[in-house]
Design a protein around this motif. Structure first.
Motif, PDB file in Angstrom:
ATOM      1  N   PRO A   1      31.446  21.320  38.870  1.00  0.00           N
ATOM      2  CA  PRO A   1      31.277  22.692  38.386  1.00  0.00           C
ATOM      3  C   PRO A   1      31.589  23.709  39.483  1.00  0.00           C
ATOM      4  N   LEU A   2      32.340  24.728  39.126  1.00  0.00           N
ATOM      5  CA  LEU A   2      32.659  25.825  40.036  1.00  0.00           C
ATOM      6  C   LEU A   2      32.262  27.120  39.341  1.00  0.00           C
ATOM      7  N   ALA A   3      31.630  28.011  40.071  1.00  0.00           N
ATOM      8  CA  ALA A   3      31.214  29.283  39.494  1.00  0.00           C
ATOM      9  C   ALA A   3      31.182  30.346  40.585  1.00  0.00           C
ATOM     10  N   TYR A   4      31.047  31.594  40.166  1.00  0.00           N
ATOM     11  CA  TYR A   4      31.015  32.726  41.102  1.00  0.00           C
ATOM     12  C   TYR A   4      29.888  32.572  42.117  1.00  0.00           C
ATOM     13  N   ASP A   5      28.717  32.148  41.660  1.00  0.00           N
ATOM     14  CA  ASP A   5      27.563  32.072  42.550  1.00  0.00           C
ATOM     15  C   ASP A   5      27.497  30.768  43.351  1.00  0.00           C
ATOM     16  N   ASN A   6      28.462  29.881  43.194  1.00  0.00           N
ATOM     17  CA  ASN A   6      28.510  28.622  43.925  1.00  0.00           C
ATOM     18  C   ASN A   6      29.653  28.712  44.934  1.00  0.00           C
TER      19      ASN A   6
ATOM     20  N   LYS B   1      35.754  36.685  41.092  1.00  0.00           N
ATOM     21  CA  LYS B   1      34.997  37.846  40.628  1.00  0.00           C
ATOM     22  C   LYS B   1      33.764  37.377  39.846  1.00  0.00           C
ATOM     23  N   PRO B   2      32.773  38.268  39.651  1.00  0.00           N
ATOM     24  CA  PRO B   2      31.563  37.885  38.910  1.00  0.00           C
ATOM     25  C   PRO B   2      31.846  37.356  37.499  1.00  0.00           C
ATOM     26  N   ASP B   3      32.939  37.791  36.876  1.00  0.00           N
ATOM     27  CA  ASP B   3      33.258  37.298  35.523  1.00  0.00           C
ATOM     28  C   ASP B   3      33.956  35.937  35.540  1.00  0.00           C
ATOM     29  N   GLY B   4      34.163  35.350  36.740  1.00  0.00           N
ATOM     30  CA  GLY B   4      34.778  34.030  36.861  1.00  0.00           C
ATOM     31  C   GLY B   4      36.289  34.065  37.005  1.00  0.00           C
ATOM     32  N   HIS B   5      36.893  35.238  36.901  1.00  0.00           N
ATOM     33  CA  HIS B   5      38.337  35.356  37.091  1.00  0.00           C
ATOM     34  C   HIS B   5      38.643  35.340  38.587  1.00  0.00           C
ATOM     35  N   VAL B   6      39.832  34.875  38.932  1.00  0.00           N
ATOM     36  CA  VAL B   6      40.242  34.754  40.334  1.00  0.00           C
ATOM     37  C   VAL B   6      41.407  35.698  40.588  1.00  0.00           C
ATOM     38  N   THR B   7      41.433  36.303  41.770  1.00  0.00           N
ATOM     39  CA  THR B   7      42.522  37.178  42.187  1.00  0.00           C
ATOM     40  C   THR B   7      42.976  36.759  43.575  1.00  0.00           C
ATOM     41  N   LEU B   8      44.277  36.821  43.829  1.00  0.00           N
ATOM     42  CA  LEU B   8      44.822  36.570  45.161  1.00  0.00           C
ATOM     43  C   LEU B   8      44.985  37.917  45.842  1.00  0.00           C
ATOM     44  N   THR B   9      44.352  38.097  47.002  1.00  0.00           N
ATOM     45  CA  THR B   9      44.431  39.384  47.693  1.00  0.00           C
ATOM     46  C   THR B   9      45.755  39.522  48.438  1.00  0.00           C
ATOM     47  N   GLY B  10      46.008  40.707  48.937  1.00  0.00           N
ATOM     48  CA  GLY B  10      47.219  40.984  49.705  1.00  0.00           C
ATOM     49  C   GLY B  10      48.381  41.390  48.813  1.00  0.00           C
TER      50      GLY B  10
ATOM     51  N   PRO C   1      42.384  34.272  34.968  1.00  0.00           N
ATOM     52  CA  PRO C   1      41.151  33.846  34.312  1.00  0.00           C
ATOM     53  C   PRO C   1      41.037  32.338  34.105  1.00  0.00           C
ATOM     54  N   LYS C   2      42.142  31.621  34.071  1.00  0.00           N
ATOM     55  CA  LYS C   2      42.097  30.184  33.786  1.00  0.00           C
ATOM     56  C   LYS C   2      42.106  29.313  35.045  1.00  0.00           C
ATOM     57  N   LEU C   3      42.216  29.926  36.215  1.00  0.00           N
ATOM     58  CA  LEU C   3      42.324  29.141  37.445  1.00  0.00           C
ATOM     59  C   LEU C   3      41.034  28.391  37.777  1.00  0.00           C
ATOM     60  N   LEU C   4      39.900  29.058  37.733  1.00  0.00           N
ATOM     61  CA  LEU C   4      38.635  28.409  38.080  1.00  0.00           C
ATOM     62  C   LEU C   4      38.286  27.272  37.120  1.00  0.00           C
ATOM     63  N   PRO C   5      38.411  27.457  35.800  1.00  0.00           N
ATOM     64  CA  PRO C   5      38.160  26.328  34.900  1.00  0.00           C
ATOM     65  C   PRO C   5      39.136  25.160  35.133  1.00  0.00           C
ATOM     66  N   TRP C   6      40.384  25.473  35.428  1.00  0.00           N
ATOM     67  CA  TRP C   6      41.368  24.420  35.693  1.00  0.00           C
ATOM     68  C   TRP C   6      40.987  23.640  36.954  1.00  0.00           C
ATOM     69  N   LEU C   7      40.661  24.368  38.044  1.00  0.00           N
ATOM     70  CA  LEU C   7      40.257  23.698  39.276  1.00  0.00           C
ATOM     71  C   LEU C   7      39.000  22.862  39.062  1.00  0.00           C
TER      72      LEU C   7
END
Length: 129
Positions: free
Chosen positions: A93-98, A60-69, A80-86
Motif C-alpha cells: 500500500p502507498l498513500a500520501y501519509d505513508n 498530493k493529499p488527494d493521492g495524485h502525483v506531480t513531477l516538479t521542475g 492520478p493513476k501513478l500511485l495506484p499503479w506503483l
C-alpha cells in the motif's frame, strides 16, 4: 490506385501538421514520440537521491502525483493513476501519509579521541601481506 496514394499522402501531411503542433517528432517506423525537453542551464544534481535538484515526484493529499521542475515533458502534469499503479507493481500500500522524508545530509557525530590502551596491554596488529 493513384487516388488511394493521394488520400494516404494527405493523411500523412495532416498527421505531420498535428504532430508538429504538439511538439512531436517522427521516428523510424512511422510512430511518433514527444520531442526531447529543451536543455536547462541548471544541471545541479540532487544530493539526497538520484536525478537533478529541481526534479522530484510529489504526492498530493488527494493521492495524485506531480513531477516538479520544467526539465521533462510530464513536469507539472497531474498523474492520478501513478500511485495506484506503483502500489500494484510493488504489491504494497502507498498513500500520501505513508512517506519517508529525506534527511540529507545525515547528522555526523563530533569526532572523539581514542583513549590510550590500558597500561601494559598490547594491541595486536594485522600484517597486510
Amino acid at each position: 490506385m493513384d487516388q488511394e496514394r493521394g488520400v494516404r499522402s494527405r493523411i500523412e501531411r495532416a498527421g505531420a501538421k498535428v504532430a508538429s503542433r504538439l511538439g512531436w517528432v517522427s521516428r523510424r517506423g512511422g510512430g511518433r514520440t514527444p520531442a526531447p525537453a529543451a536543455p536547462l542551464g541548471d544541471e545541479e544534481e540532487a544530493l539526497d537521491g538520484w536525478g537533478f535538484k529541481d526534479t522530484r515526484f510529489v504526492v498530493k493529499p488527494d493521492g495524485h502525483v506531480t513531477l516538479t521542475g520544467r526539465r521533462y515533458n510530464i513536469s507539472g502534469l497531474d498523474l492520478p493513476k501513478l500511485l495506484p499503479w506503483l502500489s500494484g507493481i510493488l504489491q504494497t500500500p502507498l498513500a500520501y501519509d505513508n512517506r519517508n522524508v529525506p534527511h540529507y545530509p545525515p547528522a555526523v557525530p563530533a569526532a572523539r579521541r581514542d583513549e590510550a590502551p590500558p597500561h601494559g596491554s598490547r594491541v595486536k596488529r594485522r600484517r597486510s601481506w
